[in-house]
Design an enzyme around this catalytic site. Structure first.
Site, mmCIF file in Angstrom:
data_model
loop_
_atom_site.group_PDB
_atom_site.id
_atom_site.type_symbol
_atom_site.label_atom_id
_atom_site.label_comp_id
_atom_site.label_asym_id
_atom_site.label_seq_id
_atom_site.Cartn_x
_atom_site.Cartn_y
_atom_site.Cartn_z
ATOM 1 N N HIS A 130 -1.568 2.959 -0.866
ATOM 2 C CA HIS A 130 -2.964 2.534 -0.937
ATOM 3 C C HIS A 130 -3.802 3.660 -1.547
ATOM 4 O O HIS A 130 -4.575 4.338 -0.860
ATOM 5 C CB HIS A 130 -3.475 2.171 0.459
ATOM 6 N N ARG A 168 -7.323 -12.461 -5.752
ATOM 7 C CA ARG A 168 -6.213 -11.833 -6.470
ATOM 8 C C ARG A 168 -5.530 -12.810 -7.425
ATOM 9 O O ARG A 168 -5.045 -12.410 -8.481
ATOM 10 C CB ARG A 168 -5.242 -11.210 -5.474
ATOM 11 N N GLU A 204 3.676 1.968 1.675
ATOM 12 C CA GLU A 204 3.734 3.021 2.684
ATOM 13 C C GLU A 204 3.316 2.567 4.074
ATOM 14 O O GLU A 204 3.664 3.198 5.059
ATOM 15 C CB GLU A 204 2.908 4.234 2.245
#
Length: 320
Positions: A130, A168, A204
Site C-alpha cells: 500500500h 475501480r 503485504e
C-alpha cells in the site's frame, strides 16, 4: 462503555455518504488548489499531537528507531502522501486516463523486462504494498496493456463496497470480491493467469486467517499466501512492484525481477517481504500503513482468530 444500539449501521451510512460526497465534489474543484489543500490537511494531521500513533510505530520499524524518534517531518510527509492518495482517488474518475498515465514514470528497461515475462504466455502477477497510489499505477497499466484482474476487500456497508468496485471498474480493472462472491477469487485469478493475463494483488497486509509468517524489518508478521501460491500453481512470473509519489501530479513506478518460487510458498512470500522492505525503506513517507502490521501490535481479538482459524480467502486483496 455501553454499546449504543444501531450505531454501527449509522456510522456505516455516514461513511458511505462521505465517500459519495468526496467523489462528487473533488472532481469539480480546481486541481492545483484542491491538491494543495489536501496536502496541507495531511501535514496538519501528521503533526497534531505527534500524528497517528500506529503510523509512528510502523515507521519506527522502517527506520529502526524508537517511535518517539521518528522525525516529525516524516510524519507530516507521510500523512500528506496519504491525503494525496485520497485526493487522487476522488479525482481519478473525472480525469483523462491517458494524461494520468503519462504522469507515471517507469524505466523503459523495466517495461521490457516484464513484457518479456508476459510474452511467455503464462500470465503475470504484480504484487505491491500500500504505497503511493495503486489505483493510479493501475490506470497506467490499463493504458499500456488493457485490463487486469484484482481482488477487492469487502467493505461495510455493502453500498460502499459496491461504490469502490464500480470506481475501480470505471478505471478498467476487473474486480473479484475477496469474500462473499459466487466463488473464491483464487480459482478466477488462476484462470486469468492460464489465459496469459495480468493480475495485481496488494501483497503485504493479510486480510485472512491463512497468512504466511514472515519477517519484515526484523520483526514477525504475516502476509497473504495468494501471490506465491498462484505463481507456483500456474507457472506465472511473480514480480514485486512499488509506486511512490514525486513532485506535483507525477509519480514513479518500479517493477523488480521475477522472484524465485522453486522452494515453496513460505520462502517465496519471504522474498516478496524482503523486496517490499527494500522499497518501503527507500520511500517510507509513501507507505500508507496506518493499521497494526506487526505481531507485536496485534489486538487480542486477532490473536484469538489466528489461534482458531476459520474460513478465509487466500488470494490476497486489494484493500480500499
Amino acid at each position: 462503555m455501553a454499546r449504543i444500539p444501531g450505531l454501527g449501521p449509522v456510522r456505516e451510512t455516514l461513511t458511505d455518504a462521505g465517500y459519495r460526497a468526496g467523489w462528487a465534489a473533488i472532481r469539480y474543484a480546481p486541481d492545483s488548489l484542491a491538491r494543495k489543500a489536501f496536502g496541507n490537511v495531511g501535514e496538519f494531521f501528521g503533526t497534531r499531537d505527534g500524528g497517528p500513533d500506529q503510523l509512528r510505530r510502523n515507521l519506527s520499524r522502517v527506520l529502526g528507531v524508537p517511535a518517539d524518534e521518528v522525525p516529525d517531518d516524516l510524519m507530516a510527509a507521510s500523512m500528506a502522501s496519504y491525503a494525496r492518495y485520497w485526493y487522487e482517488a476522488f479525482r481519478l474518475p473525472s480525469m483523462d486516463f491517458a494524461t494520468a498515465a503519462a504522469n507515471v514514470h517507469i524505466a523503459d528497461e523495466e517495461v521490457a523486462g516484464f513484457s518479456a515475462e508476459l510474452d511467455k504466455g503464462k500470465g503475470l502477477i504484480f504484487a505491491l504494498p500500500h504505497s503511493g497510489n495503486y489505483d493510479m499505477a493501475g490506470v497506467w497499466l490499463v493504458q499500456l496493456f488493457g485490463t487486469f484482474a484484482t481482488v477487492a476487500e469487502r467493505l461495510k456497508p455493502e453500498s460502499l463496497f459496491r461504490r469502490f468496485v464500480e470506481y475501480r471498474e470505471s478505471l478498467g480493472f476487473e474486480i473479484f470480491p475477496l469474500t462473499g462472491g459466487e466463488q473464491p477469487p483464487f480459482a478466477q485469478l488462476a484462470d486469468r493467469l492460464r489465459d496469459g493475463k495480468i493480475i495485481c494483488l496488494m501483497g503485504e497486509r493479510d486480510l485472512t486467517r491463512k497468512g504466511v509468517p514472515v519477517t519484515m524489518f526484523g520483526e514477525p508478521t504475516r502476509m497473504p499466501a495468494g501471490a506465491a501460491k498462484l505463481a507456483i500453481d500456474t507457472g506465472a512470473a511473480l514480480m514485486p512492484v512499488h509506486h511512490w509519489f514525486t513532485e506535483g501530479a507525477t509519480s514513479r513506478l518500479t517493477v523488480g525481477a521475477a522472484l524465485d518460487t522453486s522452494d515453496g510458498v513460505a520462502a517465496t512470500t519471504q522474498r516478496l517481504a524482503d523486496a517490499f522492505a527494500t522499497n518501503i525503506a527507500a520511500h517510507p513517507a509513501d507507505w500508507h500503513m496506518l493499521q497494526p502490521f506487526w505481531e507485536a501490535d496485534w489486538s487480542q481479538e486477532r490473536r484469538e482468530r489466528l489461534a482458531n482459524p476459520g474460513r478465509g480467502g487466500n488470494a490476497g486483496g486489494a484493500s480500499s
